[in-house]
Design a protein around this motif. Structure first.
Motif, PDB file in Angstrom:
ATOM      1  N   UNK A  39       0.924  -1.380  -0.138  1.00 18.52           N
ATOM      2  CA  UNK A  39       0.075  -0.061  -0.004  1.00 18.52           C
ATOM      3  C   UNK A  39       0.751   1.306   0.090  1.00 18.52           C
ATOM      4  N   UNK A  40       1.903   1.248   0.772  1.00 17.07           N
ATOM      5  CA  UNK A  40       2.816   2.581   0.962  1.00 17.07           C
ATOM      6  C   UNK A  40       3.693   2.644  -0.198  1.00 17.07           C
ATOM      7  N   UNK A  41       3.888   1.796  -1.285  1.00 16.13           N
ATOM      8  CA  UNK A  41       4.553   1.869  -2.309  1.00 16.13           C
ATOM      9  C   UNK A  41       3.486   2.287  -3.701  1.00 16.13           C
ATOM     10  N   UNK A  42       2.197   2.310  -3.417  1.00 15.63           N
ATOM     11  CA  UNK A  42       1.372   2.473  -4.510  1.00 15.63           C
ATOM     12  C   UNK A  42       1.240   4.065  -4.810  1.00 15.63           C
ATOM     13  N   UNK A  43       1.494   4.260  -5.956  1.00 15.15           N
ATOM     14  CA  UNK A  43       1.612   5.822  -5.987  1.00 15.15           C
ATOM     15  C   UNK A  43       0.280   6.577  -6.086  1.00 15.15           C
ATOM     16  N   UNK A  44      -0.898   5.744  -6.330  1.00 12.94           N
ATOM     17  CA  UNK A  44      -2.261   6.107  -6.532  1.00 12.94           C
ATOM     18  C   UNK A  44      -2.689   6.296  -4.932  1.00 12.94           C
ATOM     19  N   UNK A  45      -2.194   5.747  -4.089  1.00 10.29           N
ATOM     20  CA  UNK A  45      -2.833   6.049  -2.548  1.00 10.29           C
ATOM     21  C   UNK A  45      -2.100   7.065  -1.755  1.00 10.29           C
ATOM     22  N   UNK A  46      -2.864   7.755  -0.861  1.00 12.68           N
ATOM     23  CA  UNK A  46      -2.233   8.557  -0.141  1.00 12.68           C
ATOM     24  C   UNK A  46      -1.374   8.189   1.049  1.00 12.68           C
ATOM     25  N   UNK A  47      -0.845   7.033   1.012  1.00 11.24           N
ATOM     26  CA  UNK A  47      -0.172   6.378   2.209  1.00 11.24           C
ATOM     27  C   UNK A  47       1.474   6.213   2.157  1.00 11.24           C
ATOM     28  N   UNK A  48       1.987   6.981   1.194  1.00  9.13           N
ATOM     29  CA  UNK A  48       3.541   6.586   1.127  1.00  9.13           C
ATOM     30  C   UNK A  48       4.185   7.084   2.345  1.00  9.13           C
ATOM     31  N   UNK A  49       3.724   8.083   2.958  1.00 11.42           N
ATOM     32  CA  UNK A  49       4.532   8.866   4.242  1.00 11.42           C
ATOM     33  C   UNK A  49       4.534   7.743   5.220  1.00 11.42           C
ATOM     34  N   UNK A  50       3.522   6.880   5.280  1.00 13.62           N
ATOM     35  CA  UNK A  50       3.572   5.762   6.584  1.00 13.62           C
ATOM     36  C   UNK A  50       4.575   4.869   6.593  1.00 13.62           C
ATOM     37  N   UNK A  51       5.421   4.717   5.566  1.00 14.44           N
ATOM     38  CA  UNK A  51       6.648   3.727   5.428  1.00 14.44           C
ATOM     39  C   UNK A  51       7.444   4.110   6.767  1.00 14.44           C
ATOM     40  N   UNK A  52       7.420   5.291   7.138  1.00 17.92           N
ATOM     41  CA  UNK A  52       8.557   5.775   8.096  1.00 17.92           C
ATOM     42  C   UNK A  52       8.338   5.043   9.567  1.00 17.92           C
ATOM     43  N   UNK A  53       7.121   4.491   9.570  1.00 18.15           N
ATOM     44  CA  UNK A  53       6.740   3.691  10.930  1.00 18.15           C
ATOM     45  C   UNK A  53       7.283   2.247  10.948  1.00 18.15           C
ATOM     46  N   UNK A  54       7.546   1.796   9.750  1.00 20.33           N
ATOM     47  CA  UNK A  54       8.391   0.470  10.022  1.00 20.33           C
ATOM     48  C   UNK A  54       7.668  -0.704   9.823  1.00 20.33           C
ATOM     49  N   UNK A  55       8.113  -1.706   9.562  1.00 15.72           N
ATOM     50  CA  UNK A  55       7.304  -3.127   9.299  1.00 15.72           C
ATOM     51  C   UNK A  55       6.315  -3.596  10.512  1.00 15.72           C
ATOM     52  N   UNK A  56       6.642  -3.192  11.672  1.00 12.96           N
ATOM     53  CA  UNK A  56       5.739  -3.385  12.887  1.00 12.96           C
ATOM     54  C   UNK A  56       4.412  -2.777  12.396  1.00 12.96           C
ATOM     55  N   UNK A  57       4.457  -1.573  11.991  1.00  7.25           N
ATOM     56  CA  UNK A  57       3.196  -1.201  11.654  1.00  7.25           C
ATOM     57  C   UNK A  57       2.621  -1.562  10.379  1.00  7.25           C
ATOM     58  N   UNK A  58       3.268  -1.625   9.217  1.00  9.14           N
ATOM     59  CA  UNK A  58       2.920  -1.985   8.165  1.00  9.14           C
ATOM     60  C   UNK A  58       2.346  -3.402   7.989  1.00  9.14           C
ATOM     61  N   UNK A  59       2.600  -4.282   9.054  1.00 11.55           N
ATOM     62  CA  UNK A  59       2.014  -5.579   9.131  1.00 11.55           C
ATOM     63  C   UNK A  59       0.864  -5.452   9.696  1.00 11.55           C
ATOM     64  N   UNK A  60       0.527  -4.287  10.290  1.00  9.30           N
ATOM     65  CA  UNK A  60      -0.985  -4.169  10.906  1.00  9.30           C
ATOM     66  C   UNK A  60      -1.701  -3.062  10.238  1.00  9.30           C
ATOM     67  N   UNK A  61      -1.428  -2.949   8.845  1.00  6.09           N
ATOM     68  CA  UNK A  61      -1.877  -1.946   8.195  1.00  6.09           C
ATOM     69  C   UNK A  61      -2.510  -2.385   6.826  1.00  6.09           C
TER      70      UNK A  61
END
Length: 463
Positions: A39-61
């Protein structure tokens, strides 16, 4: 689930906090899930900046997509259930409050859900609410499952909720709380049905109007960020100016960080800045600990002038452009799901109540109470079948309604505008008084079904 009126991928509903992920519920042509890392690498979605919270968060998103009419106008971020008691001691593995703050800065509305049976605000919930500071205008509170308590208990529950919120949200203003039962099951206690319907309608109106205000909100955020950037420039340039050129840099840095509250006051006086425009002292001190003050830039007056010019002139022209666009475009409101259930038909809010009562009946709705009104009418000594304004006033003021309301009722009831009331007009006036005393609003103009039969224009047949 209640708003969409259908399940969405990844949804889990239960009595305990069962949602352990942030789920972005968005419109898509087909049902499906997109995991956080994708989701955070999809340019069509507004979530790219969330990558800074790391894998622990991205696994829960995750993003849950489905073709639902409601989601064409709004997207919903469903946050994890708040932990309480022993569970909240276990770390989530990522900064939960920082993630909430990131979303809070970008959304149009923040809805805090409370359960009528579980009002305690846990430490984690308290921290979560504090992370919304600066976004107070976006917050709304929903007291759910209110049908599971009776009226007396509900009054106590509401009072306890307001007291609990007052301790956490340090503002003198009271938050708007919507009371209801937001699921599609029969009400357990029906004595407050009318209240729940009115509250749900208010909440729906609030959500439905969000798409119209989206552009203005983005502009508001731009202004807020511009003012913050300007204040940051003043703080950073001051710290740079105070640093020694050769020796004692580290000691001076520590001194400046500890003196930050005094520096704020000095800058407020020097540049005439409001105290509310400054970042939080404690947070700023923590951020400055890791910075090298010697690498900060000096103040550039031309850039400050450019920001001032934008705030003073360019924003005003942007606002007028937004208004022009809004007037030329059709009004955009949220449709579909639960929103359509309250719009039309006999189950629409207020249908058959107040001034709308009797709208779909053949008989004049006032007729059922007219005999009682006629008794009062004939005690007021009518002349030629009519009473004067003075006689009518004596009777109408017994309702204890203010003159501004009674004046409006008179205007609606005096159908022929002769300054007097016949028996039907008087009955209508009494009916309108009853509507107001029952807590309903008066109509702006008299609806056709309330017009007395003798004052209705006969139908003209065209041959």
């Amino acid at each position: 689930r209640y708003l969409l009126e259908q399940d969405f991928p990844g949804m889990r509903i239960g009595p305990e906090p069962t949602t352990d992920s942030f789920i972005a519920v968005m419109y898509g042509d087909s049902e499906g899930n997109i995991p956080g890392n994708a989701l955070v690498v999809d340019p069509k979605k507004p979530f790219r900046k969330l990558s800074r919270f790391g894998n622990a968060f991205l696994n829960r998103f995750m993003c849950s997509q489905l073709p639902n009419q409601v989601l064409k106008s709004i997207s919903i971020i469903d946050s994890p259930g708040i932990l309480s008691g022993e569970k909240q001691r276990i770390s989530r593995g990522y900064d939960f409050c920082q993630v909430l703050q990131w979303f809070a800065e970008r959304v149009d509305r923040i809805i805090l859900l409370f359960d009528a049976h579980k009002l305690d605000i846990s430490d984690e919930f308290s921290e979560a609410i504090k992370s919304f500071r600066g976004q107070d205008d976006k917050i709304r509170v929903v007291l759910n499952k209110a049908d599971q308590v009776d009226t007396q208990q509900l009054m106590r529950v509401y009072g306890a909720l307001m007291w609990s919120l007052g301790k956490v949200i340090n503002t003198p203003e009271v938050l708007r709380v919507y009371i209801g039962s937001f699921w599609a099951h029969p009400l357990r206690n029906t004595e407050n049905r009318r209240l729940f319907e009115a509250e749900a309608q208010d909440l729906f109106k609030d959500i439905q109007n969000l798409p119209q205000k989206a552009a203005v909100r983005k502009l508001n955020d731009l202004i807020k960020r511009a003012r913050l950037a300007k204040v940051h420039a003043y703080i950073i340039s001051y710290l740079k100016k105070e640093m020694p050129s050769v020796f004692g840099k580290e000691n001076k840095k520590k001194e400046l960080i500890s003196r930050l509250p005094e520096i704020y006051i000095q800058l407020q006086r020097e540049y005439h800045i409001s105290a509310g425009d400054f970042p939080e002292v404690k947070k700023m001190q923590e951020l400055l600990e890791t910075c090298d003050f010697t690498k900060f830039h000096s103040l550039k007056p031309k850039l400050i002038e450019a920001v001032d010019n934008m705030l003073a002139n360019k924003i005003a022209s942007l606002m007028s452009l937004i208004r022009q666009e809004e007037s030329n475009m059709p009004t955009e409101i949220v449709h579909g799901g639960a929103f359509d259930g309250t719009m039309a038909g006999p189950f629409g809010h207020g249908y058959g109540e107040g001034a709308k009562e009797g709208a779909d009946e053949d008989e004049w709705v006032v007729a059922k109470d007219k005999p009682a009104y006629d008794e009062i009418f004939y005690t007021l000594s009518p002349i030629n079948g009519k009473i004067s304004g003075i006689s009518a006033k004596k009777e109408m003021v017994t309702s204890k309604l203010p003159n501004s309301v009674l004046g409006k009722i008179w205007k609606l009831a005096d159908c022929d505008g002769d300054g007097m009331l016949d028996d039907e007009e008087f009955a209508l006036a009494k009916h309108l008084i009853k509507i107001k005393l029952d807590g309903y609003e008066l109509p702006g103009t008299l609806p056709s079904h309330l017009v007395p039969p003798s004052h209705r224009k006969p139908f003209q047949t065209v041959e």
